[in-house]
Design an enzyme around this catalytic site. Structure first.
Site, short mmCIF file in Angstrom:
data_model
loop_
_atom_site.label_atom_id
_atom_site.label_comp_id
_atom_site.label_asym_id
_atom_site.label_seq_id
_atom_site.Cartn_x
_atom_site.Cartn_y
_atom_site.Cartn_z
N ARG A 170 -2.79 9.21 -9.75
CA ARG A 170 -3.88 9.41 -10.73
C ARG A 170 -5.08 9.32 -10.37
O ARG A 170 -6.14 9.50 -10.93
CB ARG A 170 -3.65 7.89 -11.63
CG ARG A 170 -2.41 8.07 -12.63
CD ARG A 170 -2.44 6.62 -13.31
NE ARG A 170 -1.87 5.73 -12.67
CZ ARG A 170 -1.67 4.49 -12.65
NH1 ARG A 170 -2.21 4.05 -14.03
NH2 ARG A 170 -1.23 3.40 -12.00
N TYR A 191 -38.68 15.61 12.07
CA TYR A 191 -37.38 15.68 12.58
C TYR A 191 -37.28 15.06 13.78
O TYR A 191 -37.91 15.62 14.72
CB TYR A 191 -36.63 16.91 12.58
CG TYR A 191 -35.12 16.56 12.87
CD1 TYR A 191 -34.27 15.60 12.34
CD2 TYR A 191 -34.78 17.34 14.10
CE1 TYR A 191 -33.06 15.62 12.97
CE2 TYR A 191 -33.46 17.04 14.76
CZ TYR A 191 -32.79 16.17 13.98
OH TYR A 191 -31.29 15.97 14.64
N ASN A 232 -33.43 19.72 19.10
CA ASN A 232 -32.52 19.05 19.95
C ASN A 232 -31.13 20.28 20.01
O ASN A 232 -30.40 19.69 20.88
CB ASN A 232 -32.16 17.91 19.30
CG ASN A 232 -31.47 17.91 17.97
OD1 ASN A 232 -31.86 18.87 17.35
ND2 ASN A 232 -30.59 17.08 17.42
N GLY A 268 1.51 -6.77 -16.97
CA GLY A 268 2.74 -7.59 -17.31
C GLY A 268 1.98 -8.70 -17.89
O GLY A 268 1.03 -8.90 -17.70
N ARG A 326 -30.58 8.40 10.04
CA ARG A 326 -29.16 8.67 9.88
C ARG A 326 -28.70 7.97 10.97
O ARG A 326 -29.50 7.19 11.94
CB ARG A 326 -29.19 10.35 10.40
CG ARG A 326 -29.26 11.15 9.16
CD ARG A 326 -29.34 12.44 9.33
NE ARG A 326 -28.14 13.02 10.03
CZ ARG A 326 -28.19 13.95 10.89
NH1 ARG A 326 -29.16 14.66 11.18
NH2 ARG A 326 -26.87 14.38 11.61
N GLY A 347 10.08 0.27 -6.23
CA GLY A 347 9.21 -1.15 -7.14
C GLY A 347 8.69 -2.22 -6.00
O GLY A 347 8.75 -2.12 -5.00
N ALA A 398 0.84 -1.17 0.15
CA ALA A 398 -0.12 -0.24 -0.02
C ALA A 398 0.76 1.31 -0.09
O ALA A 398 0.54 2.17 0.58
CB ALA A 398 -0.88 0.11 1.28
N ASP A 410 -4.76 -1.97 -3.50
CA ASP A 410 -5.58 -1.33 -4.83
C ASP A 410 -6.62 -2.21 -5.51
O ASP A 410 -7.03 -1.74 -6.42
CB ASP A 410 -4.86 -0.21 -5.31
CG ASP A 410 -3.94 -0.75 -6.48
OD1 ASP A 410 -3.78 -2.17 -6.34
OD2 ASP A 410 -3.24 -0.03 -7.38
N ASN A 445 -47.73 8.56 18.19
CA ASN A 445 -47.63 8.89 17.08
C ASN A 445 -47.33 10.28 16.65
O ASN A 445 -47.78 11.16 17.49
CB ASN A 445 -49.34 8.92 16.47
CG ASN A 445 -49.70 9.47 15.26
OD1 ASN A 445 -49.44 8.50 14.45
ND2 ASN A 445 -50.05 10.46 14.84
#
Ligand code: UD1
Ligand code: MG
Length: 454
Positions: A18, A356, A376, A147, A323, A86, A12, A111, A367
């Site tokens: 790129r 909310y 909040n 390769g 959330r 390398g 890594a 990757d 309800n």
């Protein structure tokens, strides 16, 4: 086979230039999980492997990498490749781990996130059958940059030639190197130390392990896999391609587990999404990380869920947002344009429209009317709203936290509730209505006569 020990080295240390991103490449995510975490998950699932990660060792990036690695696999050890010379050079950065010895050494790239535990096991099985080096090959639609796997006259693998060093004839070979490699542990250091940098990039290529092993009289073999499993991520476009492959896998697994999705291609899942049986997911739903949906629940179109638990038989959406910390118990209904954050709704509670609910608990069967809001946040701190069982919160009520509403209470429409409401009480927190007889008719006469308003 299972008795053989294995050291897995995850590379890594690449620059990832790129990607054109400030974040290190291997910390980009697909299915809500970083690339390196996917690789470590595959390594972990393959079993019996001690993992080490070779990173770039630079400042904040290194810290972020360390944090991601520790979260994904606490036992993983980190090594630093100071200079980027390398892939073989990178493997040797883990020399202390190699020197400790293992029956098998696996090298994988951080990757290449779609690799499966089965393929890692296949590479190790080749070593158990007597190969000293086992390489994973594939036939990409476009072999540019890869390769090529060169077969010897005996049909076995003779060498891997990097594209920059290949002849035109070698470039025409369709079988390419996926990058993953297995080396017999007691031969690994001897092979790696013999690799030189006599090539177009003046780098120490791991791929030269094949020719070196053959030169020492050892066997190298190539296994083949499909392109989707070994897609490397070097660019944002390739990240999106890998995401697509992962999504296809996750949707197929959900279908196999009895989840109903009529338009699976429009449903975005996370690697850790947990879906029970008889769950129905309508078109266009997004699951961020950390979502569990229990048996028989229904997630309707255009809903967005993250860090949430949806209980048995509950209904969410259309157009709902759950959330982190949203916990819906059995048979809860959360309807359109309702947002729930860090709040538990007990069995049978309903918030069907435009609400909310944050930092709150809602008791059984309560309800919540349209437009009701838990206030909040006071600009400095968050406060909780506790609502009991069987409570009725009228439309457009503003519940100013911290506040408690007792069991069975009623809160009148449009109320601003700033004090606790006792059980079974009616709370009216709004101005008294005033009707002015004839007022509107007088207004129309004045305006109709072209006069200014009084
Ligand atoms: C490599 C292979 C190539 C193969 C391709 C498959 C070599 C020499 N070539 O090429 O045969 O077809 O992968 O995708 O191995 N890395 C380091 N330190 C380094 C260099 C690389 O940690 O000094 C890491 C990178 O972070 C990356 C991996 O090694 O995870 C591969 O490096 P990369 O530069 O992408 O190699 P390719 O040119 O793609
Ligand atoms: Mg690459």
């Amino acid at each position: 086979m299972s008795a053989r020990t294995c050291l897995t080295i995850v590379l890594a240390a690449g620059e990832g230039t790129r990607m054109r991103a400030s974040r290190p490449k291997v910390l980009h995510a697909i299915g809500g999980r970083s690339l390196i975490a996917h690789v470590l998950a595959a390594v972990g699932a393959a079993g019996g492997a001690q993992a080490v990660v070779v990173g770039p060792g630079q400042g904040a990036d290194q810290q972020a990498l360390v944090a991601a690695v520790k979260a994904a696999m606490p036992s993983a050890e980190l090594f630093v490749q100071g200079e980027r010379r390398g892939t073989a050079h990178a493997v040797l950065a883990a020399r202390p781990a190699l020197a400790r010895g293992a029956d098998d050494v696996l090298v994988v790239f951080a990757d290449t996130p779609l690799v499966t535990p089965q393929t890692l096991a296949r590479l190790r099985a080749a070593l158990a059958r007597g190969a000293v080096v086992a390489v994973l090959g594939f036939r990409p639609a476009d072999s540019t940059g890869y390769g090529r796997l060169i077969a010897g006259t005996d049909g076995a693998l003779a060498a891997i030639r990097e594209e920059k060093d290949a002849t035109a004839e070698e470039r025409a070979i369709g079988l390419c190197n996926a990058g993953l490699m297995a080396l017999r542990g007691d031969a690994a250091l001897a092979i790696l130390e013999r690799i030189g940098d006599d090539n177009a990039k003046r780098e120490f290529y791991l791929t030269d392990a094949v020719a070196v092993a053959r030169g020492l009289g050892w066997t190298a073999v190539a296994l083949e896999t499909g392109e989707d499993e070994v897609r490397g991520v070097n660019t944002q476009a390739q990240l999106a391609e890998a995401e697509e492959v992962l999504q296809r896998r996750l949707r197929a697994a959900a279908h196999d587990a009895g989840v109903s999705m009529v338009a699976p291609q429009t449903v975005h899942l996370s690697a850790d999404t947990r879906l029970g049986r008889d769950v129905v997911i309508e078109p266009y739903v997004v699951f961020g990380p950390g979502v569990t949906v229990e048996d028989g629940a229904m997630i309707r179109s255009f809903s967005h869920l993250e860090g949430a638990t949806v209980g048995r038989g509950a209904r969410v959406g259309p157009f709902a947002r759950l959330r982190p910390g949203a916990r819906l118990d059995a048979d809860v209904h959360v309807g359109n344009f309702v947002e729930v954050k860090e709040a538990r709704l007990a069995a049978g509670a309903k918030a069907n429209h435009l609400a909310y609910i944050g930092d709150a608990s809602i008791g059984e069967g309560s309800n919540i009317g349209a437009g009701a809001i838990t206030c909040n946040y006071d600009g400095a701190a968050k406060h909780r709203t506790e609502i009991g069982k069987g409570v009725f919160i009228g439309s457009n009520a503003a519940l100013v936290a911290p506040v408690r509403i007792g069991d069975g209470a009623y809160v009148g429409t449009g109320s601003v509730i700033t004090a606790d409401v006792p059980a079974d009480a009616l709370a009216l927190g709004r101005g008294r209505q005033v009707n002015k007889e004839g007022w509107a008719a007088r207004l129309r006469r004045v305006v109709g006569a072209g006069k200014k308003l009084p």
